[in-house]
Design a protein around this motif. Structure first.
Motif, short mmCIF file in Angstrom:
data_model
loop_
_atom_site.label_atom_id
_atom_site.label_comp_id
_atom_site.label_asym_id
_atom_site.label_seq_id
_atom_site.Cartn_x
_atom_site.Cartn_y
_atom_site.Cartn_z
N ALA A 159 -5.96 24.94 -13.90
CA ALA A 159 -4.64 24.32 -13.83
C ALA A 159 -4.43 23.64 -12.48
O ALA A 159 -3.84 22.55 -12.41
CB ALA A 159 -3.54 25.35 -14.07
N THR A 160 -4.91 24.25 -11.41
CA THR A 160 -4.76 23.65 -10.07
C THR A 160 -5.52 22.34 -9.98
O THR A 160 -5.00 21.34 -9.47
CB THR A 160 -5.24 24.63 -8.98
OG1 THR A 160 -4.48 25.83 -9.07
CG2 THR A 160 -5.06 24.03 -7.60
N LEU A 161 -6.77 22.32 -10.49
CA LEU A 161 -7.55 21.08 -10.49
C LEU A 161 -6.87 20.00 -11.32
O LEU A 161 -6.83 18.83 -10.95
CB LEU A 161 -8.96 21.34 -11.06
CG LEU A 161 -9.96 22.04 -10.13
CD1 LEU A 161 -11.22 22.40 -10.90
CD2 LEU A 161 -10.30 21.15 -8.94
N THR A 162 -6.30 20.40 -12.45
CA THR A 162 -5.63 19.44 -13.35
C THR A 162 -4.38 18.86 -12.70
O THR A 162 -4.10 17.67 -12.82
CB THR A 162 -5.27 20.13 -14.68
OG1 THR A 162 -6.47 20.67 -15.26
CG2 THR A 162 -4.65 19.15 -15.66
N LEU A 163 -3.63 19.71 -12.01
CA LEU A 163 -2.39 19.25 -11.38
C LEU A 163 -2.63 18.31 -10.21
O LEU A 163 -1.69 17.66 -9.73
CB LEU A 163 -1.55 20.45 -10.94
CG LEU A 163 -0.91 21.27 -12.07
CD1 LEU A 163 -0.33 22.56 -11.54
CD2 LEU A 163 0.17 20.46 -12.80
N GLN A 164 -3.86 18.24 -9.72
CA GLN A 164 -4.18 17.32 -8.63
C GLN A 164 -4.44 15.89 -9.13
O GLN A 164 -4.48 14.94 -8.34
CB GLN A 164 -5.45 17.79 -7.87
CG GLN A 164 -5.35 19.20 -7.30
CD GLN A 164 -4.17 19.38 -6.37
OE1 GLN A 164 -3.94 18.58 -5.47
NE2 GLN A 164 -3.39 20.43 -6.60
N LEU A 165 -4.62 15.73 -10.43
CA LEU A 165 -4.93 14.41 -10.98
C LEU A 165 -3.77 13.44 -10.79
O LEU A 165 -2.61 13.81 -10.99
CB LEU A 165 -5.25 14.52 -12.48
CG LEU A 165 -6.60 15.13 -12.84
CD1 LEU A 165 -6.65 15.43 -14.34
CD2 LEU A 165 -7.74 14.20 -12.45
N PRO A 166 -4.05 12.18 -10.41
CA PRO A 166 -2.97 11.18 -10.28
C PRO A 166 -2.43 10.78 -11.64
O PRO A 166 -3.20 10.66 -12.60
CB PRO A 166 -3.68 10.00 -9.60
CG PRO A 166 -5.11 10.14 -9.98
CD PRO A 166 -5.38 11.61 -10.10
#
Length: 311
Positions: A159-166
């Protein structure tokens, strides 16, 4: 790494079934009926497993954890779905992020818990003389703690990696809730690394435990056919068939959703899959275990009788 993207939109617009408004009322009624059923059914399983001394065994210890997990799982989705179908299709960014973490933590934990339950059945049927030695209280607690921690690690990392996506100003998600594959599909820019990471992690969370479950049940099937007593065979098949039904109900939709690149997911697939593994499966699980298990049915009957006679 920040847990959330600082350039995020203030809220998301969840399309749901906006293109099929005729579906919204039936789905709203369906969720309004199934959610209380799921909660009551799982609470009943937890109560009888705790109150009946005959159910103080590793199998029902794992079943209690599954029921609690299903309650959390369905609670992380259904209220938002009802809100989406009934009043507003918006969700705040923080609400979406919380749902992303919580929903995937429950899903990851359930994958591993079902594998732990199959291992318990394998030991009970294939190594009955060593069952109490292998599946002692310490091992059971260790397995459950590992399950919950693994689900938490999976959710926080993915989820953390996904939330970093522009998101490039996009704030519309074509879904009923916030889910990682849809978030990746909506994001802009380079997201190949996110897709690859999700596929690899989900392979170890879905495909590997499922293979272990199938191997366990192959061994169980071989052992059951060696049992000479017809009653013994029926009892073994009864407890194992309940678990196998639950496994296929959960793993089938989850695999079809998570073991393919998010970019190749069709428009309506995530909505119906989320309804299935987030609502239908947690609702059916208590009934599957109750209807096919004489011990649970007997314990439920005793609990109901004690409630009514006390009045």
């Amino acid at each position: 790494m920040d847990l959330i993207n600082k350039s995020h939109p203030e809220e998301f617009f969840l399309l749901g079934f906006a293109d099929r408004p005729w579906l919204e009322l039936p789905l709203f009624i369906f969720l309004l009926i199934t959610y209380p059923m799921a909660m009551m059914g799982n609470i009943a399983i937890i109560l009888v497993s705790k109150l009946d001394p005959h159910l103080h065994s590793p199998m029902y210890f794992f079943l209690t954890n599954l029921s609690f997990l299903d309650m959390c799982y369905t609670t992380s989705t259904v209220p938002q779905m009802l809100f989406n179908l009934g009043t507003s299709k918006t969700i705040s960014y923080m609400g979406c992020a919380f749902q992303l973490y919580f929903f995937h933590m429950m899903g990851g934990a359930e994958c591993l818990l079902l594998a732990a339950m199959s291992f318990d059945r394998y030991v009970a049927i294939c190594k009955p003389l060593h069952y109490t030695l292998i599946m002692n209280r310490r091992i059971c607690v260790l397995l459950v703690v590992t399950v919950w921690l693994s689900g938490m690690i999976y959710a926080v990392s993915e989820a953390t990696l996904t939330l970093q996506l522009p998101l490039c100003g996009r704030n519309t998600l074509d879904h009923l809730l916030c889910e990682i594959p849809i978030f990746i599909k909506t994001a802009c820019g380079e997201k190949g690394a996110n897709e690859l990471t999700l596929s690899v992690v989900c392979f170890f969370l879905l495909a590997v435990p499922l293979c272990l479950i199938l191997v366990s049940y192959a061994c169980i099937g071989h052992a059951v056919f060696k049992i000479k007593s017809l009653g013994g065979r029926k009892k073994a098949f009864g407890t194992c068939s309940s678990h196998l039904i639950v496994v296929f109900l959960f793993y089938g939709p989850a695999i079809s959703m998570y073991l393919q690149p998010p970019s190749s997911i069709s428009r309506d697939q995530p909505k119906f899959m989320a309804l299935f593994y987030g609502v239908v499966t947690p609702t059916l699980n208590p009934f599957i275990y109750t209807l096919r298990n004489k011990d649970v049915k007997g314990a439920l009957g005793n609990l109901m009788r004690s409630i009514f006679t006390s009045k």
